[in-house]
Each structure stands twice: as structure tokens, then as C-alpha cells.
Write an enzyme that holds these catalytic residues in place. Structure first.
Site, PDB file in Angstrom:
ATOM      1  N   ASP A 198      -6.262  -7.094   4.037  1.00 39.45           N
ATOM      2  CA  ASP A 198      -7.408  -6.433   3.404  1.00 39.45           C
ATOM      3  C   ASP A 198      -8.347  -7.477   2.812  1.00 39.45           C
ATOM      4  O   ASP A 198      -9.560  -7.463   3.031  1.00 39.45           O
ATOM      5  CB  ASP A 198      -6.908  -5.483   2.308  1.00 39.45           C
ATOM      6  CG  ASP A 198      -8.047  -4.813   1.563  1.00 39.45           C
ATOM      7  OD1 ASP A 198      -8.979  -4.321   2.224  1.00 39.45           O
ATOM      8  OD2 ASP A 198      -8.018  -4.809   0.313  1.00 39.45           O
ATOM      9  N   TYR A 212       0.823  -1.216   0.000  1.00 36.50           N
ATOM     10  CA  TYR A 212       0.000   0.000   0.000  1.00 36.50           C
ATOM     11  C   TYR A 212       0.857   1.266   0.000  1.00 36.50           C
ATOM     12  O   TYR A 212       0.430   2.298  -0.481  1.00 36.50           O
ATOM     13  CB  TYR A 212      -0.906   0.030   1.238  1.00 36.50           C
ATOM     14  CG  TYR A 212      -2.232  -0.663   1.075  1.00 36.50           C
ATOM     15  CD1 TYR A 212      -2.305  -1.992   0.696  1.00 36.50           C
ATOM     16  CD2 TYR A 212      -3.419   0.020   1.326  1.00 36.50           C
ATOM     17  CE1 TYR A 212      -3.528  -2.629   0.565  1.00 36.50           C
ATOM     18  CE2 TYR A 212      -4.638  -0.609   1.199  1.00 36.50           C
ATOM     19  CZ  TYR A 212      -4.687  -1.930   0.816  1.00 36.50           C
ATOM     20  OH  TYR A 212      -5.900  -2.546   0.696  1.00 36.50           O
ATOM     21  N   ASP A 263     -12.221  -9.198   4.539  1.00 34.45           N
ATOM     22  CA  ASP A 263     -13.535  -9.207   3.881  1.00 34.45           C
ATOM     23  C   ASP A 263     -14.096 -10.628   3.830  1.00 34.45           C
ATOM     24  O   ASP A 263     -15.293 -10.854   4.036  1.00 34.45           O
ATOM     25  CB  ASP A 263     -13.443  -8.673   2.440  1.00 34.45           C
ATOM     26  CG  ASP A 263     -13.714  -7.179   2.357  1.00 34.45           C
ATOM     27  OD1 ASP A 263     -13.440  -6.478   3.353  1.00 34.45           O
ATOM     28  OD2 ASP A 263     -14.202  -6.714   1.300  1.00 34.45           O
ATOM     29  N   LYS A 302       3.073 -15.691   2.009  1.00 36.54           N
ATOM     30  CA  LYS A 302       3.284 -16.324   0.701  1.00 36.54           C
ATOM     31  C   LYS A 302       4.781 -16.576   0.564  1.00 36.54           C
ATOM     32  O   LYS A 302       5.431 -16.106  -0.385  1.00 36.54           O
ATOM     33  CB  LYS A 302       2.720 -15.399  -0.398  1.00 36.54           C
ATOM     34  CG  LYS A 302       2.670 -16.023  -1.791  1.00 36.54           C
ATOM     35  CD  LYS A 302       1.605 -17.097  -1.945  1.00 36.54           C
ATOM     36  CE  LYS A 302       1.736 -17.792  -3.285  1.00 36.54           C
ATOM     37  NZ  LYS A 302       0.844 -18.967  -3.409  1.00 36.54           N
ATOM     38  N   ASP A 346      -3.068 -18.514   0.150  1.00 34.47           N
ATOM     39  CA  ASP A 346      -4.087 -19.131  -0.710  1.00 34.47           C
ATOM     40  C   ASP A 346      -4.824 -20.243   0.044  1.00 34.47           C
ATOM     41  O   ASP A 346      -6.054 -20.342  -0.010  1.00 34.47           O
ATOM     42  CB  ASP A 346      -3.492 -19.635  -2.045  1.00 34.47           C
ATOM     43  CG  ASP A 346      -2.219 -20.451  -1.881  1.00 34.47           C
ATOM     44  OD1 ASP A 346      -1.700 -20.549  -0.744  1.00 34.47           O
ATOM     45  OD2 ASP A 346      -1.728 -20.997  -2.886  1.00 34.47           O
TER      46      ASP A 346
HETATM   47  C1  IPM Z   1     -10.380  -1.387   4.050  1.00 32.75           C
HETATM   48  C2  IPM Z   1     -10.634  -0.767   2.724  1.00 32.75           C
HETATM   49  C3  IPM Z   1      -9.511   0.203   2.411  1.00 32.75           C
HETATM   50  C4  IPM Z   1      -8.220  -0.575   2.355  1.00 32.75           C
HETATM   51  C5  IPM Z   1      -9.714   1.031   1.138  1.00 32.75           C
HETATM   52  C6  IPM Z   1     -11.027   1.777   1.163  1.00 32.75           C
HETATM   53  C7  IPM Z   1      -8.567   1.967   0.889  1.00 32.75           C
HETATM   54  O1  IPM Z   1     -10.793  -1.735   1.747  1.00 32.75           O
HETATM   55  O2  IPM Z   1     -10.264  -0.644   5.050  1.00 32.75           O
HETATM   56  O3  IPM Z   1     -10.294  -2.609   4.118  1.00 32.75           O
HETATM   57  O4  IPM Z   1      -7.896  -1.160   1.335  1.00 32.75           O
HETATM   58  O5  IPM Z   1      -7.527  -0.604   3.364  1.00 32.75           O
HETATM   59 MG    MG Z   2     -10.873  -3.696   2.511  1.00 32.28          MG
END
Ligand code: IPM
Ligand code: MG
Length: 362
Positions: free
Chosen positions: A247, A141, A251, A191, A223
Site C-alpha cells: 500500500d 489488513y 503510492d 522487514k 525502509d
Molecule cells: C489502496 C487504498 C486502500 C488500501 C484504502 C482506500 C482502503 O489506499 O487501494 O491503496 O489501503 O488498500
Molecule cells: Mg493506498
């Protein structure tokens, strides 16, 4: 003495969910005997529209002078055409970096009433309680060099994944400390069969592990971790990993619980200011319709009470109120399964329901 809280509602459903979270925070603060001074400022697209930047220097200064920051969400189609460097998301990345918030805690817990809302079978998700500890201010990032170029007439783009041992050491310690307060199991996700960066993570994580012989450590390729999260999520307690893998996996972990709309997060670091935000995004498709789920923002307030104010007792009351509201059968639209017939609450009504429960529990 009063405690300054900076509220950054942001874009899309951000303002709606943070409004409900602030109502809960006010009541919880009274409970805790805390005097709060809440200020509001702009971030993301809202800030681009008003000030021409996704995060103004003055807002960074305001955040630095606060005890905690409560953030909604950033981004939306209106700003999608902007370059990576000027987009709403840049405001979020900048505030994390400026405040030194290297440790992002993302718990994924299944509320018993919602086990049926997951797309996974109830017996797979029942009782899931895991924590993703994501490194938040390093890795690909932020690595340099980055950018685009035209090389021999071809468009080229590059990003750099880089971590040093100090960055790895400090996030690993946060993860081990968390595991100590939980079920004493840590999974490091990497990884290392391809990336030198991951090989360094392996080394440093193993070194730090020597200080935590009461915690069981496992190394897992990213993975196969993605696969195991949907096959057998119950095997995980705490997961530690870098910015990009964290990240993605957070999710995925969120979805196990049935809805991204349920998951809070805390970002902590060296400076003493904590930032609390729901994991979900700005959901522009439902913004302004009073249809958002405020529970992730409300649970982020619980994390603030726990981590910034060290009031686990009041944090537990907030979580208890959310659990009770769900047990009563109240749902926002995102928590209803396809084909399920059930009345839903709007964002404000869900906030009301939590407040009622909180007051009942007094
Ligand atoms: C998160 C989001 C952010 C990230 C984006 C919105 C920049 O996806 O907080 O997980 O990638 O960190
Ligand atoms: Mg995110």
C-alpha cells in the site's frame, strides 16, 4: 455471448473518471469484437447513504456474476467519523476479500511527455517502468485479533499481521510470472530483521525462486526500498510484498511518475473475476468540478483488456492513445507543475481527447 461488466463508480471523483473510462471501454470493446453488458451499482459512501452499508450483499453477488469490475474510488470527509468497520473503505476491502483478489498489480510507468512532471529530476525518472505486486487479501489488513479495548482504564488497540505459506507462495508466483514477461528481475520487500512474518516470506520466496531460475531475485528491506525508490527507481523491475508495505510503496512509486492520477491497477485472484481501479483516491477537494484526471481509470480499462480479455493488442491501442494525447501537450490540472503556464483540460475533455486518438488509430 455478452460479457458482464460491473461498474462501481463510488465517491468523490470516482463517478467522473469511471464515466470517461466506460466511454473508452465501449470503443475498445467494439475494436476487440467483444459484446459488453455494463451494469452500475453502489459502493463506499454512496452505498452507505443509500443502503446503510459500504457494500451490499446483492452487489457482491452481482460482482461474482461478472467477468470484470471497474471501480472508481471510495471515501470522503462526510464519512470520516465512522468506525473502521463501517467506513466506505470497508466496501473496497470487502469486495477484494469476497472475490479472492489476492494479487494487486500496480504498474508505475513514466510517460515520456510527463518526465518533467515528477518532483524527481528528469534524469532519475526517465524511462521508469516498474510493477508493484501487492498481496491484497491478507496481512495486517485482515488479521485477527483486531480491535480496541479498555485495559486498566487505558485505551488500547491492536491489529495482527499474519500470513501463511500458501498465501505467500501464490502471490510470489504471480510476481515471478510477471517478471518473466518483463525484464526478469524481482525484488522481494520485507522487514525480516524485525518481523517473523517477513522471515517466513523470505523462506517461501526463496523456495518458489527455485522454479524460476531465469529470474534474478533480490531481497530488500522495506525502509531501504523506500529510500531507493526515490534515489534510483530505475533499478526496479517487479517488486513483490505484503499488503501494508505494498500500500505504502505503491503510492511512492506512483509519485515517481509525476502524478497519482496516471496509475491504474488490476486485482486478480482465484475466482476469475478481475477488478480494475485507478490507484488514486476519491479526491473530494476537486469532486464535481470536472477537474479530475481520468487517465488512471482509462489505463485501468487497458489492464482489463489485457488481463481479463487477453487482448493485449487492444490494450496497447488504449495506452497508445493516452501516450499520444500527452505527447500533444494535453494535461489535466494535476499534471501541471507549480509555476508552469499551460492551459488544462477538464475530465470530460481529456476523455474526449483519448477517444479522438483511439478513433484516429483505427
Ligand atoms: C489502496 C487504498 C486502500 C488500501 C484504502 C482506500 C482502503 O489506499 O487501494 O491503496 O489501503 O488498500
Ligand atoms: Mg493506498
Amino acid at each position: 455471448m455478452s460479457e458482464k461488466i460491473l461498474v462501481l463508480p463510488g465517491d468523490g471523483i470516482g463517478p467522473e473518471v469511471t464515466r470517461e473510462a466506460c466511454r473508452v471501454l465501449e470503443i475498445a470493446a467494439q475494436r476487440a469484437g467483444l459484446k459488453l453488458e455494463m451494469e452500475e451499482a453502489l459502493i463506499g459512501g454512496a452505498s452507505i447513504d443509500a443502503d446503510g452499508t459500504p457494500l451490499a450483499d446483492a452487489v457482491v453477488a452481482q460482482a461474482r456474476a461478472s467477468r470484470a469490475v471497474l471501480l472508481g474510488a471510495v471515501g470522503g470527509p462526510k464519512w470520516d467519523a465512522l468506525s473502521v468497520d463501517t467506513r466506505p473503505e470497508k466496501g473496497l476491502l470487502r469486495i477484494r476479500k469476497e472475490l479472492g483478489l489476492f494479487a494487486n498489480l500496480r504498474p508505475a510507468t513514466v510517460f515520456p511527455a510527463l518526465a518533467g512532471a515528477s518532483t524527481l529530476r528528469p534524469e532519475v525518472v526517465d524511462g521508469i517502468d516498474l510493477l508493484v505486486v501487492r498481496e491484497l487479501t491478507g496481512g495486517i489488513y485482515f488479521g485477527e485479533p483486531r480491535g480496541r479495548a479498555l485495559v486498566e482504564g487505558r485505551r488500547e488497540a491492536r491489529n495482527t499481521m499474519v500470513y501463511d505459506e500458501v498465501e505467500i507462495d501464490r502471490i510470489t508466483r504471480v510476481a515471478f510470472d510477471s517478471a518473466r514477461r518483463r525484464r526478469h528481475h524481482l525484488t522481494h520487500v520485507h522487514k525480516a530483521n524485525v518481523l517473523e512474518v517477513s522471515q517466513l516470506w523470505m523462506e517461501v520466496v526463496d523456495e518458489v525462486a527455485k522454479d524460476y531460475d531465469d529470474v534474478e531475485l533480490a531481497h530488500q528491506l522495506v525502509d531501504s526500498c523506500a529510500m531507493l525508490l526515490v534515489r534510483d527507481p530505475g533499478r526496479f523491475d517487479v517488486i513483490v510484498t505484503g499488503n501494508l508495505f505494498g500500500d505504502i510503496l505503491s503510492d511512492e512509486a506512483a509519485m515517481i511518475t509525476g502524478s497519482l492520477g496516471m496509475l491504474p491497477s488490476a486485482s486478480l485472484g482465484e475466482g476469475g473475476v478481475g477488478l480494475y481501479e485507478p490507484v488514486h483516491g476519491s479526491a473530494p477537494d476537486i469532486a464535481g468540478q470536472d477537474a479530475a484526471n481520468p487517465l488512471a481509470a482509462i489505463l485501468s480499462v487497458a489492464m482489463m483488456l489485457e488481463h481479463t480479455f487477453e487482448r493485449e493488442d487492444v490494450a496497447a491501442q488504449v495506452r497508445g492513445a493516452v501516450t499520444a494525447v500527452l505527447a500533444e501537450g494535453h494535461r489535466t490540472g494535476d499534471l501541471v507543475l507549480d509555476g508552469e503556464e499551460r492551459p488544462t483540460l477538464g475530465c470530460v475533455a481529456m476523455g474526449d481527447a483519448v477517444l479522438r486518438q483511439l478513433e484516429k488509430g483505427a
